[in-house]
Design an enzyme around this catalytic site. Sequence first.
Site, mmCIF file in Angstrom:
data_model
loop_
_atom_site.group_PDB
_atom_site.id
_atom_site.type_symbol
_atom_site.label_atom_id
_atom_site.label_comp_id
_atom_site.label_asym_id
_atom_site.label_seq_id
_atom_site.Cartn_x
_atom_site.Cartn_y
_atom_site.Cartn_z
ATOM 1 N N HIS A 41 0.853 -1.196 0.000
ATOM 2 C CA HIS A 41 0.000 0.000 0.000
ATOM 3 C C HIS A 41 0.888 1.245 0.000
ATOM 4 O O HIS A 41 2.099 1.157 0.222
ATOM 5 C CB HIS A 41 -0.898 0.030 1.243
ATOM 6 C CG HIS A 41 -0.145 0.189 2.523
ATOM 7 N ND1 HIS A 41 0.601 -0.826 3.090
ATOM 8 C CD2 HIS A 41 0.014 1.269 3.355
ATOM 9 C CE1 HIS A 41 1.159 -0.403 4.213
ATOM 10 N NE2 HIS A 41 0.834 0.863 4.392
ATOM 11 N N ASP A 58 0.499 5.191 1.849
ATOM 12 C CA ASP A 58 -0.347 5.819 2.854
ATOM 13 C C ASP A 58 -1.169 6.972 2.271
ATOM 14 O O ASP A 58 -0.672 7.768 1.489
ATOM 15 C CB ASP A 58 0.522 6.382 3.992
ATOM 16 C CG ASP A 58 1.383 5.302 4.633
ATOM 17 O OD1 ASP A 58 0.964 4.129 4.638
ATOM 18 O OD2 ASP A 58 2.475 5.638 5.123
ATOM 19 N N HIS A 114 4.860 0.361 0.256
ATOM 20 C CA HIS A 114 5.601 -0.410 1.261
ATOM 21 C C HIS A 114 4.755 -1.562 1.780
ATOM 22 O O HIS A 114 3.519 -1.572 1.610
ATOM 23 C CB HIS A 114 6.107 0.480 2.398
ATOM 24 C CG HIS A 114 5.052 1.319 3.059
ATOM 25 N ND1 HIS A 114 4.548 2.464 2.500
ATOM 26 C CD2 HIS A 114 4.405 1.172 4.243
ATOM 27 C CE1 HIS A 114 3.644 2.991 3.299
ATOM 28 N NE2 HIS A 114 3.520 2.214 4.372
ATOM 29 N N ARG A 134 5.766 6.430 14.021
ATOM 30 C CA ARG A 134 5.614 6.961 12.663
ATOM 31 C C ARG A 134 5.070 8.385 12.685
ATOM 32 O O ARG A 134 4.068 8.659 13.332
ATOM 33 C CB ARG A 134 4.648 6.073 11.868
ATOM 34 C CG ARG A 134 4.719 6.329 10.378
ATOM 35 C CD ARG A 134 3.766 5.445 9.615
ATOM 36 N NE ARG A 134 2.533 6.136 9.336
ATOM 37 C CZ ARG A 134 1.536 5.632 8.617
ATOM 38 N NH1 ARG A 134 1.627 4.408 8.122
ATOM 39 N NH2 ARG A 134 0.447 6.316 8.396
HETATM 40 C C1 SIN Z 1 3.277 1.119 7.769
HETATM 41 O O1 SIN Z 1 2.598 0.648 6.874
HETATM 42 O O2 SIN Z 1 3.310 2.326 7.994
HETATM 43 C C2 SIN Z 1 4.119 0.215 8.630
HETATM 44 C C3 SIN Z 1 5.429 -0.094 8.007
HETATM 45 C C4 SIN Z 1 6.289 -0.940 8.896
HETATM 46 O O3 SIN Z 1 5.932 -1.163 10.053
HETATM 47 O O4 SIN Z 1 7.343 -1.381 8.450
#
Ligand code: SIN
Length: 289
Positions: A105, A107, A265, A280
Amino acid sequence: MAAARDGNGIEIRLLAEGFGAEIHGVDLAAGLSDAAFAQVRKAFADYGVIFFRDQKLSPDQHLAFAERWGEINVNRFFRAVDGHPRIAEVCKEPDQRSNIGGAWHTDHSYDDAPAMGSILLAREVPDAGGDTLYANLALAYESLSDGLKQTLEGLEAVHSSRHVFGEASQTASEHSSTDLAGRIGNPNAATQDATHRVVIRHPETGRKILYVNPGFTVRFAGWSTAESKPLLRYLYEHATQPEHTLRFQWKAGSIAFWDNRSTWHYALNDYHGHRRLMHRITIEGVPLS
Ligand code: SIN
């Protein structure tokens, strides 16, 4: 691995051809000079995802680094870090089975102005496993045939948050059959749908990018979901072929900062029985064209 050290003492090591770079010679807690920041900013735009190692950042220093890039997006769905509402927690405990972000996906594509990028800081990681995969959507676009490129140029796609974060996902399959409750919530806020061009230009570099993703794209505008599925599936397979991807192995203190316009990612969920805790911060973006 290509590497070049410059006058700012910064060394940029590419992880794949034109994609993903580890940046060495910086201490983000101490802050970056304007010249060093400009260099890091260029690497971010050029390589899609940049990584830092061995950074010792407090939450406030993490926020200070993020604020240099733009306004911070306060996440609607993720649990926040205690005392820091602008930092989202991405966590999986040893007794939990589901992870956050465990499929391809990008974000916030469901927003009219999708987030520019996210700065993910590893606080605690398993000894093995829990890597993150990244895909290069500029290269994915460039490696399509001229015929398909031409078709895609005329298309728009609809993106939504509803099926991932909304009520339907909580009562149907996703959340009730998993243990994400408490980590992901606020389903009433999942009201976003947005339409974007399927081929966008990167706001800084002007490079063309394939802008659909398996997490949030629901169909092509003016097409039914069923009609959209085969072409979307083809594009997803194309985008995720190994030559378009890289894999990042975390250590505590590692940081990944990805560009949501030009990359996808995928957080691997291969570390059951171990804790993985990440912080994050997401930076607001601009409308895409
Ligand atoms: C996410 O999708 O923001 C998580 C990525 C991760 O935990 O590596």
